[in-house]
Design an enzyme around this catalytic site. Structure first.
Site, PDB file in Angstrom:
ATOM      1  N   ASP A  53      40.828  29.927  37.223  1.00 17.63           N
ATOM      2  CA  ASP A  53      41.073  30.107  38.511  1.00 17.63           C
ATOM      3  C   ASP A  53      42.879  29.953  38.318  1.00 17.63           C
ATOM      4  O   ASP A  53      43.180  29.126  38.042  1.00 17.63           O
ATOM      5  CB  ASP A  53      40.547  29.126  39.275  1.00 17.63           C
ATOM      6  CG  ASP A  53      41.052  29.409  40.956  1.00 17.63           C
ATOM      7  OD1 ASP A  53      42.132  30.053  40.985  1.00 17.63           O
ATOM      8  OD2 ASP A  53      40.409  28.973  41.663  1.00 17.63           O
ATOM      9  N   TYR A 145      51.300  41.267  50.377  1.00 18.41           N
ATOM     10  CA  TYR A 145      50.976  41.786  49.334  1.00 18.41           C
ATOM     11  C   TYR A 145      52.170  42.351  48.386  1.00 18.41           C
ATOM     12  O   TYR A 145      52.397  42.294  47.395  1.00 18.41           O
ATOM     13  CB  TYR A 145      49.714  42.820  49.505  1.00 18.41           C
ATOM     14  CG  TYR A 145      49.324  43.351  47.967  1.00 18.41           C
ATOM     15  CD1 TYR A 145      48.582  42.538  47.299  1.00 18.41           C
ATOM     16  CD2 TYR A 145      49.597  44.711  47.798  1.00 18.41           C
ATOM     17  CE1 TYR A 145      47.889  43.385  46.316  1.00 18.41           C
ATOM     18  CE2 TYR A 145      49.236  45.237  46.555  1.00 18.41           C
ATOM     19  CZ  TYR A 145      48.337  44.429  45.839  1.00 18.41           C
ATOM     20  OH  TYR A 145      47.655  44.878  44.669  1.00 18.41           O
TER      21      TYR A 145
END
Length: 270
Positions: A53, A145
């Protein structure tokens, strides 16, 4: 590189990462992909999976240590793991902004920091950071983003100069829209009751999803990455996508800011 080299690809369980991992494995590279839940992956074939992760330092360090234990080296890192996020900047929860930046910007930095010592010891290495054409411009309802991918691109420009004397190469690849499952995994900011953005955000979101649904085959990105890895002196930035998406980068550089802004407003029907 000997035996085509050992490759680490983050976010390799689906989409662009999966296509790239399988393509490079087919070309003779020893490919290790990462996933937060590798036990759920079936039929990985020649690609070996590690749990990672990128938001968690310990997870990154453990995965890289395991890879080095198995192979003794890392020749290529492809920082592909990322998440989508959409919504009006005013109404996007700040925690969601932080979470997206953890994956799209801080995550790649963590992975780079963990592999550079091994590459420096080897005297060689190649790092490809996957950014986005959206990172070259502030797109409406994709501001977080765009910002994260832009930040990764700028960090790459600095990083590659710092690593140059160690024989470590670095560049970015900015894809446009491809037919993947990224839309299904996006965080969509919940709009407030009576939000003034409801209609325009909805229209823009439909347009974004249409672009992904009609996007090209992700193998196009895999082939581009393979081509980049053959370069002895790679450029700082590469892009891959439809002709119009790549042309937008030229327009962004050449046009006055307000004219380019008007083109985006017209495109998104704002």
């Amino acid at each position: 590189m000997k035996n085509k080299g050992v490759v680490l690809i983050t976010g390799a369980s689906s989409g662009l990462g999966e296509a790239t991992a399988n393509f490079l494995a087919g070309k003779g590279y020893r490919v290790y992909g990462t996933s937060r839940n590798p036990s759920r992956i079936s039929g990985a074939g020649a690609v070996r999976f590690l749990r990672m992760d990128v938001r968690e330092e310990a997870s990154v360090q453990e995965a890289v240590a395991e890879l080095l234990r198995q192979e003794g080296r890392i020749d290529i890192l492809i920082n592909n793991a990322g998440v989508g996020i959409t919504g009006p900047l005013e109404e996007t929860p700040h925690e969601a902004c932080l979470d997206a930046m953890e994956t799209n910007f801080h995550g790649p930095l963590r992975v780079i920091r963990s592999v550079v010592p091994a590459m420096r010891k080897q005297g060689e290495g190649f790092i490809v950071n996957i950014t986005s054409i959206a990172g070259y411009m502030g797109l409406p309802y994709r501001g977080v983003y765009s910002a994260g991918k832009s930040a990764l691109g700028i960090a790459t420009e600095a990083y590659r100069m710092e690593l140059r004397s160690f024989g470590i190469l670095m560049c970015t690849l900015a894809p446009g829209d491809y037919s993947t499952n990224i839309a299904a995994g996006r965080f969509h900011s919940p709009l407030r009751e009576n939000s003034p953005y409801r209609e325009t955000y909805g229209n823009s979101l439909d347009l974004m999803n249409d672009h992904v649904d009609s996007g090209n085959d992700p193998m196009e990105v895999a082939r581009k990455i393979h081509g980049i890895l053959q370069k002895k002196n790679p450029k700082v930035h590469y892009a891959v996508g439809s002709p119009m998406q790549r042309f937008s980068l030229s327009l962004k550089r050449l046009l006055p800011d307000k004219i380019f802004e008007r083109l985006l407003l017209k495109h998104y029907k704002l």
